[in-house]
Design a protein around this motif. Sequence first.
Motif, mmCIF file in Angstrom:
data_model
loop_
_atom_site.group_PDB
_atom_site.id
_atom_site.type_symbol
_atom_site.label_atom_id
_atom_site.label_comp_id
_atom_site.label_asym_id
_atom_site.label_seq_id
_atom_site.Cartn_x
_atom_site.Cartn_y
_atom_site.Cartn_z
ATOM 1 N N ARG A 34 9.666 18.582 -10.008
ATOM 2 C CA ARG A 34 10.658 17.760 -10.308
ATOM 3 C C ARG A 34 10.441 16.310 -10.050
ATOM 4 N NH1 ARG A 34 14.791 21.327 -6.860
ATOM 5 N NH2 ARG A 34 13.084 20.940 -5.270
ATOM 6 N N HIS A 35 9.475 15.987 -9.132
ATOM 7 C CA HIS A 35 9.379 14.573 -8.619
ATOM 8 C C HIS A 35 7.999 14.423 -7.876
ATOM 9 C CE1 HIS A 35 12.695 16.161 -6.018
ATOM 10 N NE2 HIS A 35 11.554 15.944 -4.849
ATOM 11 N N ALA A 36 7.682 13.263 -7.553
ATOM 12 C CA ALA A 36 6.587 13.059 -6.620
ATOM 13 C C ALA A 36 7.199 12.128 -5.482
ATOM 14 C CB ALA A 36 5.427 12.148 -7.436
ATOM 15 N N LEU A 37 6.535 12.300 -4.428
ATOM 16 C CA LEU A 37 7.049 11.531 -3.194
ATOM 17 C C LEU A 37 6.031 10.718 -2.799
ATOM 18 C CD1 LEU A 37 8.423 14.638 -1.346
ATOM 19 C CD2 LEU A 37 9.911 12.544 -2.093
ATOM 20 N N ALA A 38 5.910 9.471 -2.331
ATOM 21 C CA ALA A 38 5.081 8.449 -1.961
ATOM 22 C C ALA A 38 5.372 7.712 -0.904
ATOM 23 C CB ALA A 38 4.543 7.312 -3.284
ATOM 24 N N ALA A 39 4.529 7.709 0.152
ATOM 25 C CA ALA A 39 4.687 6.777 1.579
ATOM 26 C C ALA A 39 4.101 5.433 1.253
ATOM 27 C CB ALA A 39 4.113 7.799 2.581
ATOM 28 N N CYS A 40 5.172 4.575 1.638
ATOM 29 C CA CYS A 40 4.828 3.328 1.325
ATOM 30 C C CYS A 40 5.097 2.282 2.415
ATOM 31 C CB CYS A 40 5.996 2.597 0.249
ATOM 32 S SG CYS A 40 5.875 3.827 -1.046
ATOM 33 N N ASP A 41 4.155 1.459 2.522
ATOM 34 C CA ASP A 41 4.105 0.374 3.652
ATOM 35 C C ASP A 41 5.293 -0.699 3.613
ATOM 36 O OD1 ASP A 41 1.721 1.084 4.539
ATOM 37 O OD2 ASP A 41 0.881 -0.702 4.545
ATOM 38 N N ASP A 42 6.181 -0.452 2.676
ATOM 39 C CA ASP A 42 7.383 -1.136 2.510
ATOM 40 C C ASP A 42 8.580 -0.619 3.184
ATOM 41 O OD1 ASP A 42 8.281 0.552 0.769
ATOM 42 O OD2 ASP A 42 8.733 -0.678 -0.799
ATOM 43 N N LYS A 43 8.243 0.509 4.302
ATOM 44 C CA LYS A 43 9.105 1.216 5.022
ATOM 45 C C LYS A 43 9.858 2.289 4.182
ATOM 46 C CE LYS A 43 9.128 -2.747 8.030
ATOM 47 N NZ LYS A 43 10.067 -3.556 8.980
ATOM 48 N N THR A 44 9.520 2.525 3.082
ATOM 49 C CA THR A 44 10.111 3.286 2.149
ATOM 50 C C THR A 44 9.431 4.525 1.763
ATOM 51 O OG1 THR A 44 10.105 2.568 -0.022
ATOM 52 C CG2 THR A 44 11.813 1.612 1.338
ATOM 53 N N ILE A 45 10.244 5.692 1.239
ATOM 54 C CA ILE A 45 9.597 6.809 0.538
ATOM 55 C C ILE A 45 9.937 6.552 -0.952
ATOM 56 C CG2 ILE A 45 9.402 9.232 0.122
ATOM 57 C CD1 ILE A 45 10.588 8.117 3.384
ATOM 58 N N LYS A 46 8.819 6.636 -1.928
ATOM 59 C CA LYS A 46 9.469 6.455 -3.426
ATOM 60 C C LYS A 46 9.584 7.914 -4.112
ATOM 61 C CE LYS A 46 8.778 1.958 -2.886
ATOM 62 N NZ LYS A 46 9.985 1.287 -2.872
ATOM 63 N N PRO A 103 0.672 -1.259 -0.209
ATOM 64 C CA PRO A 103 -0.103 -0.032 -0.042
ATOM 65 C C PRO A 103 0.752 1.374 0.023
ATOM 66 C CG PRO A 103 -0.876 -1.550 1.741
ATOM 67 C CD PRO A 103 0.497 -2.125 0.897
ATOM 68 N N MET A 104 0.356 2.273 -0.634
ATOM 69 C CA MET A 104 1.067 3.405 -0.683
ATOM 70 C C MET A 104 0.264 4.598 -0.386
ATOM 71 S SD MET A 104 2.809 3.023 -4.697
ATOM 72 C CE MET A 104 4.241 4.157 -4.610
ATOM 73 N N ARG A 105 0.187 5.013 0.963
ATOM 74 C CA ARG A 105 -0.724 5.826 1.680
ATOM 75 C C ARG A 105 -0.890 7.171 1.327
ATOM 76 N NH1 ARG A 105 -2.757 2.323 5.598
ATOM 77 N NH2 ARG A 105 -1.580 0.344 5.632
ATOM 78 N N ARG A 106 0.143 8.055 1.095
ATOM 79 C CA ARG A 106 0.134 9.488 0.761
ATOM 80 C C ARG A 106 0.941 9.530 -0.569
ATOM 81 N NH1 ARG A 106 -3.286 9.802 4.156
ATOM 82 N NH2 ARG A 106 -3.328 11.234 5.646
ATOM 83 N N LEU A 107 0.658 10.571 -1.369
ATOM 84 C CA LEU A 107 1.311 11.204 -2.454
ATOM 85 C C LEU A 107 1.475 12.656 -2.562
ATOM 86 C CD1 LEU A 107 2.817 10.046 -5.156
ATOM 87 C CD2 LEU A 107 0.456 10.664 -6.146
ATOM 88 N N VAL A 108 2.671 13.251 -2.640
ATOM 89 C CA VAL A 108 2.694 14.539 -3.004
ATOM 90 C C VAL A 108 3.672 15.085 -4.111
ATOM 91 C CG1 VAL A 108 2.292 15.159 -0.499
ATOM 92 C CG2 VAL A 108 4.481 14.889 -1.388
ATOM 93 N N TYR A 109 3.434 16.181 -4.699
ATOM 94 C CA TYR A 109 4.361 16.547 -5.720
ATOM 95 C C TYR A 109 5.263 17.626 -4.883
ATOM 96 C CZ TYR A 109 1.468 14.634 -9.727
ATOM 97 O OH TYR A 109 0.844 13.836 -10.284
ATOM 98 N N ASP A 110 6.663 17.707 -5.602
ATOM 99 C CA ASP A 110 7.359 18.756 -5.218
ATOM 100 C C ASP A 110 7.137 19.924 -5.708
ATOM 101 O OD1 ASP A 110 10.420 19.705 -4.701
ATOM 102 O OD2 ASP A 110 10.145 19.709 -6.857
ATOM 103 N N PRO A 111 7.218 20.903 -5.025
ATOM 104 C CA PRO A 111 6.728 22.370 -5.510
ATOM 105 C C PRO A 111 7.327 22.825 -7.010
ATOM 106 C CG PRO A 111 7.020 22.551 -2.972
ATOM 107 C CD PRO A 111 7.511 21.211 -3.785
ATOM 108 N N CYS A 112 8.334 22.312 -7.160
ATOM 109 C CA CYS A 112 8.983 22.574 -8.437
ATOM 110 C C CYS A 112 8.705 21.630 -9.375
ATOM 111 C CB CYS A 112 10.530 22.894 -8.320
ATOM 112 S SG CYS A 112 11.034 24.032 -6.914
#
Length: 332
Positions: free
Chosen positions: A222-234, A211-220
């Motif tokens: 350049r990339h998206a950030l995703a909070a994941c249940d595998d204990k990482t940020i994509k 599961p990927m519980r949150r998703l946000v875009y960098d204000p510029c």
Amino acid sequence: METTKTISIEKEPENRVWCCAWGLIMPEQNDNSSEDDELTVAKLRPKEFVITGGIKPQLSIVHISPSEENKFPHEYSHQLPGLGIHNVALSPDSSCIAAVSLDGNLMLLSFEGGVRLPRVSHSQVSNVWSTAFGRTNDCVYAGSGSGHIYKYDTSVGKLQHNYDTHRCENVLGLAISGDQRLVGATDYAGNFTLLDGATGQILRRRNYKKPMRRLVYDPCMRHALAACDDKTIKLIDLPSGRLRESLAGHDAYVMSVAASPDGLRFVSGASDGSIKVWDVRTTKSSLSFVCATNSNLWDVAFNKLSNKISFVGDGKGLNIYYCLGNREMMLV
């Protein structure tokens, strides 16, 4: 040696707070004023506040460092119909609040007046799980339990667009680019989907299995950030949607992630109460600490001025930290 301090806004021990968002009230400019005293300076300062939602059917609004000139009390709440609130978003000018209830309803509220549209949906929507604004105040997005994303106008709640991720899963994370050209979604099955905001065409999809519980875009953008249940940020490149890096560091499910408006840092929070502030340039964690006051952490957020973070969870509810560069955190 890094030091950390915290201030907690006391709640009942059994209180559960699931979501938070920062707002900013800009002062009214008075060109005729020639005063240069402390009172005038205070009036010209932006007024910060935090919105929280949780197990109770209400939204709480907490003003940070309120003054006598602030026309709102330090803390107040808007009562809502239905069940508790687990997802909340704020329009760019902080005037409109979008709130998602446990019974899958999307509501729109006025910051000052409370509930304005108690139900924003139509017959084809099974239930709403997430909500987000772009950089305009006139439309709001909602991610549903059927893998669809709906775009509504904020005046009367009229449906403007229906995006289909072609994955019948709960859309937990939702991000909209400022120009509304990129609609991003993450879901409970671990799918990241990037869609064209104008045509609805799927530009990129990848499954990360958890599961990927949150998703946000960098204000510029350049990339998206995703909070994941595998204990990482994509860390996902934009607009290609390709994975750039999988950032490890947490020892539990990453529940939420938020980017600072200045584009220099982002913060992540895990279910065990661990919080990390990351440097965008190096993608390394510059600050790391554990909050002992919350038994479960649910959400984190950066303020509009990029110098404070908030996080919420079970236990004492809302916690606020002041960011002093990359060296330490201290109480507000």
